[in-house]
Design a protein around this motif. Structure first.
Motif, short mmCIF file in Angstrom:
data_model
loop_
_atom_site.label_atom_id
_atom_site.label_comp_id
_atom_site.label_asym_id
_atom_site.label_seq_id
_atom_site.Cartn_x
_atom_site.Cartn_y
_atom_site.Cartn_z
N LEU A 168 -0.83 11.96 3.55
CA LEU A 168 -0.35 11.19 4.68
C LEU A 168 1.14 11.34 4.84
CD1 LEU A 168 -0.81 9.17 6.94
CD2 LEU A 168 -0.66 7.33 5.25
N SER A 223 3.91 -2.96 5.95
CA SER A 223 3.16 -1.83 5.42
C SER A 223 3.60 -0.56 6.13
CB SER A 223 1.66 -2.04 5.64
OG SER A 223 0.95 -0.82 5.48
N ALA A 277 0.73 4.70 11.23
CA ALA A 277 -0.50 4.90 11.98
C ALA A 277 -0.29 4.79 13.49
CB ALA A 277 -1.55 3.87 11.54
N GLU A 306 2.28 2.29 5.82
CA GLU A 306 1.07 2.97 6.28
C GLU A 306 0.67 2.48 7.66
OE1 GLU A 306 -2.41 2.25 3.93
OE2 GLU A 306 -3.25 4.21 4.44
N THR A 347 0.85 -1.19 0.00
CA THR A 347 0.00 0.00 0.00
C THR A 347 0.88 1.24 0.00
OG1 THR A 347 -1.63 -1.16 1.31
CG2 THR A 347 -1.81 1.24 1.23
N LEU A 398 1.62 5.19 0.30
CA LEU A 398 1.06 6.29 1.07
C LEU A 398 0.63 7.42 0.16
CD1 LEU A 398 3.70 6.48 3.93
CD2 LEU A 398 1.45 5.42 3.98
#
Length: 308
Positions: A28, A109, A115, A111, A22, A24
C-alpha cells in the motif's frame, strides 16, 4: 469543531475509547508513493502554521479536511465539491455530512486518508499530528497544518485554503464579509458586564481562558470571561475558585456539563443554586468560523434576557 474545543473533545473521546493505529502494508505504501510522487517544486506555495512550505503543481481537487473549521471554510469559498474526507465532527454545512467520515482528526488513520486519494490533507496544528503530516509527505501527499483557535485565524486560514484550491476570489469575499459582520456584531462596552464562567467540562471542572475564541465571543457579546487571567485556551479550575469569583452566569454547551448543577459541592456557587445558565447548542460555538458573528448576537441576546 475546531481549535481547542475540537482537540479537547477529541482527546476525551480518545481517553474513553482505546484507539488503535493501523500501519500500512509495504504494498500500500509503495502504491501510494507511485500515485503521489514527491514534488521538488510547485507553482502554488504557502507556509503553514507549523512553518512547513506546502507546494502544489496545480490547485487541489481532492481534499481531506480533518478540522471542522477548515471543512466549513472550504464550503464557504466554493471548494466543497473538492472534499473527499472529513472528521466525525464536521457537521456544517449540512452538505458536509455527505462527505466520507474518516473518524477523529487527531492522529487519524493514514490508511483511511490514503484510501481517498487526496492531493491535499488539512490537519490541526497539534504535536499529535506532526508524525502524521511527516508520514503523508513521505508518501508525496501535501499535508497542511493550521491553527484554528481564534477569530483572527479565520481570515488567514481561509486565504491559505483559497490559494491551495484555486478559490482566491471566494476566500477574499468570505474574509471581507466576515470582518464586516464581526465588527457589526461586537457590542460596545458600556456599564457593568456580566461575569461568565465558561464551563466546558465537569470532572475535573474545565474552563476556557483568553487563548480561546470562546473568550472572544463572550467579550464581544458584552460579557466578561470569569477566568480571563488564564492565558491558555483552557485550564482546570477548582469549585472553590469558581465560588470565590462568584460568576453572574454559567455558560454551558451540549458537549459540556449536564447534571452537575444538582451536585452538593457545586451549591456553594450562587449562580449554580439559582440556575443562572447560558445554554447554547450550535456548532458555531465550537469553532471559529463565518458563523461567529451570529454566535455573538445570540450570546448578547441571551445575556440580556438572563439579566432581566
Amino acid at each position: 469543531m475546531g481549535g481547542i474545543i475540537y482537540e479537547t473533545l477529541t482527546l476525551r473521546r480518545a481517553f474513553r475509547t482505546t484507539l488503535t493505529s493501523t500501519l500500512l502494508g509495504m504494498s500500500l505504501a509503495g502504491a501510494a508513493c507511485r500515485k503521489h510522487p514527491p514534488e521538488a517544486g510547485g507553482s502554488i506555495r504557502v507556509v503553514d502554521d507549523a512553518g512547513d512550505t506546502i507546494r502544489l503543481q496545480s490547485p487541489a481537487r481532492r481534499v481531506v479536511s480533518l478540522i471542522p473549521a477548515s471543512t466549513e471554510l472550504l464550503f464557504a469559498i466554493g471548494a466543497g465539491s473538492s472534499l473527499v474526507g472529513r472528521t466525525s465532527y464536521c457537521d456544517y454545512p449540512p452538505a458536509a455530512k455527505a462527505v466520507p467520515d474518516l473518524g477523529d482528526g487527531i492522529k487519524p488513520s493514514i490508511e483511511a486518508v490514503l484510501a481517498q486519494r487526496p492531493d491535499l490533507v488539512v490537519l490541526y496544528n497539534s504535536g499529535q499530528n506532526a508524525a502524521v503530516a511527516g508520514r503523508l509527505r513521505e508518501l508525496g501527499i501535501p499535508a497542511l497544518r493550521v491553527n484554528t483557535d481564534a477569530l483572527s485565524d479565520v481570515d488567514r486560514v481561509v486565504r491559505i485554503l483559497g490559494t491551495l484550491t484555486g478559490r482566491q476570489h471566494g476566500a477574499d469575499s468570505v474574509a471581507a464579509v466576515f470582518d464586516t459582520s464581526l465588527a457589526a456584531a461586537t457590542r460596545p462596552v458600556k456599564g457593568h458586564r456580566p461575569r461568565i464562567l465558561l464551563l466546558v467540562w465537569e470532572q475535573p471542572p474545565m474552563t476556557i481562558g483568553r487563548g480561546s475564541f470562546l473568550h472572544e465571543l463572550v467579550e464581544r457579546a458584552g460579557g466578561e470571561n470569569l477566568f480571563a487571567d488564564v492565558a491558555a485556551s483552557s485550564g482546570v479550575v477548582s469549585i472553590e475558585a469558581v465560588a470565590a469569583r462568584d460568576p453572574d452566569l454559567i455558560f454551558t454547551t451540549n458537549e459540556g456539563p449536564a447534571a452537575f448543577a444538582t451536585r452538593p459541592e457545586w451549591q456553594v456557587v450562587p449562580a449554580i443554586r439559582e440556575h443562572r445558565f447560558l445554554r447554547v447548542s450550535g456548532s458555531e460555538f465550537n469553532r471559529p468560523s463565518p458563523r461567529a458573528p451570529a454566535a455573538i448576537r445570540e450570546l448578547t441576546a441571551r445575556m440580556e434576557t438572563a439579566r432581566r
